[in-house]
Design a protein around this motif. Structure first.
Motif, PDB file in Angstrom:
ATOM      1  N   UNK A 185      46.003  27.748  32.474  1.00  0.00           N
ATOM      2  CA  UNK A 185      44.550  27.919  32.502  1.00  0.00           C
ATOM      3  C   UNK A 185      44.051  29.096  33.318  1.00  0.00           C
ATOM      4  N   UNK A 186      44.933  29.964  33.764  1.00  0.00           N
ATOM      5  CA  UNK A 186      44.555  31.128  34.558  1.00  0.00           C
ATOM      6  C   UNK A 186      44.818  32.411  33.769  1.00  0.00           C
ATOM      7  N   UNK A 187      44.053  33.451  34.108  1.00  0.00           N
ATOM      8  CA  UNK A 187      44.181  34.759  33.448  1.00  0.00           C
ATOM      9  C   UNK A 187      44.224  35.861  34.496  1.00  0.00           C
ATOM     10  N   UNK A 188      45.025  36.900  34.222  1.00  0.00           N
ATOM     11  CA  UNK A 188      45.017  38.107  35.047  1.00  0.00           C
ATOM     12  C   UNK A 188      43.798  38.934  34.662  1.00  0.00           C
ATOM     13  N   UNK A 189      43.123  39.497  35.657  1.00  0.00           N
ATOM     14  CA  UNK A 189      41.954  40.355  35.447  1.00  0.00           C
ATOM     15  C   UNK A 189      42.188  41.680  36.162  1.00  0.00           C
ATOM     16  N   UNK A 190      41.610  42.754  35.633  1.00  0.00           N
ATOM     17  CA  UNK A 190      41.695  44.024  36.348  1.00  0.00           C
ATOM     18  C   UNK A 190      40.410  44.812  36.160  1.00  0.00           C
ATOM     19  N   UNK A 191      40.180  45.735  37.098  1.00  0.00           N
ATOM     20  CA  UNK A 191      39.019  46.627  37.067  1.00  0.00           C
ATOM     21  C   UNK A 191      39.312  47.808  37.983  1.00  0.00           C
ATOM     22  N   UNK A 192      38.471  48.812  37.897  1.00  0.00           N
ATOM     23  CA  UNK A 192      38.571  49.975  38.803  1.00  0.00           C
ATOM     24  C   UNK A 192      37.620  49.757  39.968  1.00  0.00           C
ATOM     25  N   UNK A 193      38.066  50.093  41.179  1.00  0.00           N
ATOM     26  CA  UNK A 193      37.176  49.994  42.333  1.00  0.00           C
ATOM     27  C   UNK A 193      36.391  51.297  42.491  1.00  0.00           C
ATOM     28  N   UNK A 194      35.611  51.397  43.542  1.00  0.00           N
ATOM     29  CA  UNK A 194      34.753  52.570  43.756  1.00  0.00           C
ATOM     30  C   UNK A 194      35.552  53.865  43.909  1.00  0.00           C
ATOM     31  N   UNK A 195      36.806  53.762  44.326  1.00  0.00           N
ATOM     32  CA  UNK A 195      37.639  54.951  44.513  1.00  0.00           C
ATOM     33  C   UNK A 195      38.485  55.275  43.283  1.00  0.00           C
ATOM     34  N   UNK A 196      38.357  54.466  42.248  1.00  0.00           N
ATOM     35  CA  UNK A 196      39.095  54.711  41.021  1.00  0.00           C
ATOM     36  C   UNK A 196      40.462  54.042  40.964  1.00  0.00           C
ATOM     37  N   UNK A 197      40.799  53.254  41.971  1.00  0.00           N
ATOM     38  CA  UNK A 197      42.080  52.548  41.986  1.00  0.00           C
ATOM     39  C   UNK A 197      41.960  51.245  41.204  1.00  0.00           C
ATOM     40  N   UNK A 198      43.083  50.814  40.623  1.00  0.00           N
ATOM     41  CA  UNK A 198      43.080  49.551  39.902  1.00  0.00           C
ATOM     42  C   UNK A 198      43.134  48.386  40.874  1.00  0.00           C
ATOM     43  N   UNK A 199      42.320  47.379  40.616  1.00  0.00           N
ATOM     44  CA  UNK A 199      42.312  46.141  41.391  1.00  0.00           C
ATOM     45  C   UNK A 199      42.666  45.036  40.412  1.00  0.00           C
ATOM     46  N   UNK A 200      43.583  44.168  40.800  1.00  0.00           N
ATOM     47  CA  UNK A 200      44.010  43.072  39.930  1.00  0.00           C
ATOM     48  C   UNK A 200      43.852  41.755  40.673  1.00  0.00           C
ATOM     49  N   UNK A 201      43.407  40.745  39.964  1.00  0.00           N
ATOM     50  CA  UNK A 201      43.308  39.397  40.520  1.00  0.00           C
ATOM     51  C   UNK A 201      43.541  38.413  39.389  1.00  0.00           C
ATOM     52  N   UNK A 202      43.487  37.146  39.683  1.00  0.00           N
ATOM     53  CA  UNK A 202      43.557  36.150  38.620  1.00  0.00           C
ATOM     54  C   UNK A 202      42.501  35.095  38.868  1.00  0.00           C
ATOM     55  N   UNK A 203      42.099  34.434  37.796  1.00  0.00           N
ATOM     56  CA  UNK A 203      41.033  33.435  37.890  1.00  0.00           C
ATOM     57  C   UNK A 203      41.269  32.344  36.857  1.00  0.00           C
ATOM     58  N   UNK A 204      40.696  31.194  37.139  1.00  0.00           N
ATOM     59  CA  UNK A 204      40.744  30.094  36.183  1.00  0.00           C
ATOM     60  C   UNK A 204      39.791  30.381  35.042  1.00  0.00           C
ATOM     61  N   UNK A 205      40.128  29.866  33.896  1.00  0.00           N
ATOM     62  CA  UNK A 205      39.312  30.049  32.693  1.00  0.00           C
ATOM     63  C   UNK A 205      37.853  29.650  32.933  1.00  0.00           C
ATOM     64  N   UNK A 206      37.639  28.515  33.615  1.00  0.00           N
ATOM     65  CA  UNK A 206      36.274  28.017  33.801  1.00  0.00           C
ATOM     66  C   UNK A 206      35.484  28.783  34.861  1.00  0.00           C
ATOM     67  N   UNK A 207      36.070  29.802  35.486  1.00  0.00           N
ATOM     68  CA  UNK A 207      35.359  30.642  36.444  1.00  0.00           C
ATOM     69  C   UNK A 207      34.838  31.929  35.808  1.00  0.00           C
ATOM     70  N   UNK A 208      35.088  32.103  34.511  1.00  0.00           N
ATOM     71  CA  UNK A 208      34.743  33.349  33.826  1.00  0.00           C
ATOM     72  C   UNK A 208      33.588  33.162  32.859  1.00  0.00           C
ATOM     73  N   UNK A 209      32.816  34.237  32.678  1.00  0.00           N
ATOM     74  CA  UNK A 209      31.752  34.283  31.681  1.00  0.00           C
ATOM     75  C   UNK A 209      31.915  35.572  30.892  1.00  0.00           C
ATOM     76  N   UNK A 210      31.719  35.505  29.597  1.00  0.00           N
ATOM     77  CA  UNK A 210      31.850  36.686  28.742  1.00  0.00           C
ATOM     78  C   UNK A 210      30.642  37.600  28.911  1.00  0.00           C
ATOM     79  N   UNK A 211      30.889  38.909  28.992  1.00  0.00           N
ATOM     80  CA  UNK A 211      29.810  39.893  29.067  1.00  0.00           C
ATOM     81  C   UNK A 211      29.393  40.238  27.638  1.00  0.00           C
ATOM     82  N   UNK A 212      28.090  40.221  27.376  1.00  0.00           N
ATOM     83  CA  UNK A 212      27.584  40.629  26.069  1.00  0.00           C
ATOM     84  C   UNK A 212      26.664  41.817  26.266  1.00  0.00           C
ATOM     85  N   UNK A 213      26.651  42.693  25.296  1.00  0.00           N
ATOM     86  CA  UNK A 213      25.812  43.910  25.397  1.00  0.00           C
ATOM     87  C   UNK A 213      24.413  43.655  24.912  1.00  0.00           C
TER      88      UNK A 213
END
Length: 73
Positions: free
Chosen positions: A45-73
């Motif tokens: 029930x967990x997923x790896x997540x990643x994003x770029x921080x303010x300095x452009x470095x990759x940040x990775x974490x993991x979270x439970x499925x029920x802690x996430x919300x889908x982004x819509x445009x």
């Protein structure tokens, strides 16, 4: 749902392939932070997540499925 200072989100679809999906994960932060789903985590029930921080470095974490919300445009 629209957060006051973040992106518009909706609940995730039924469990399935979330790879590459843009999601919001708040974690310990009160502010919404946008992440991209990278892959399944070994914990059920967990997923790896990643994003770029303010300095452009990759940040990775993991979270439970029920802690996430889908982004819509």
């Amino acid at each position: 749902m629209k957060t006051a200072d973040g992106p518009t989100t909706q609940p995730l679809p039924a469990r399935g392939k979330l790879y590459g999906m843009r999601v919001v994960f708040r974690g310990d932060s009160p502010d919404p932070v946008e992440w991209t789903v990278l892959d399944r985590h070994p914990l059920p029930g967990h997923w790896w997540l990643h994003r770029r921080d303010a300095l452009g470095s990759w940040v990775t974490t993991f979270a439970r499925y029920n802690q996430l919300e889908q982004v819509i445009d």
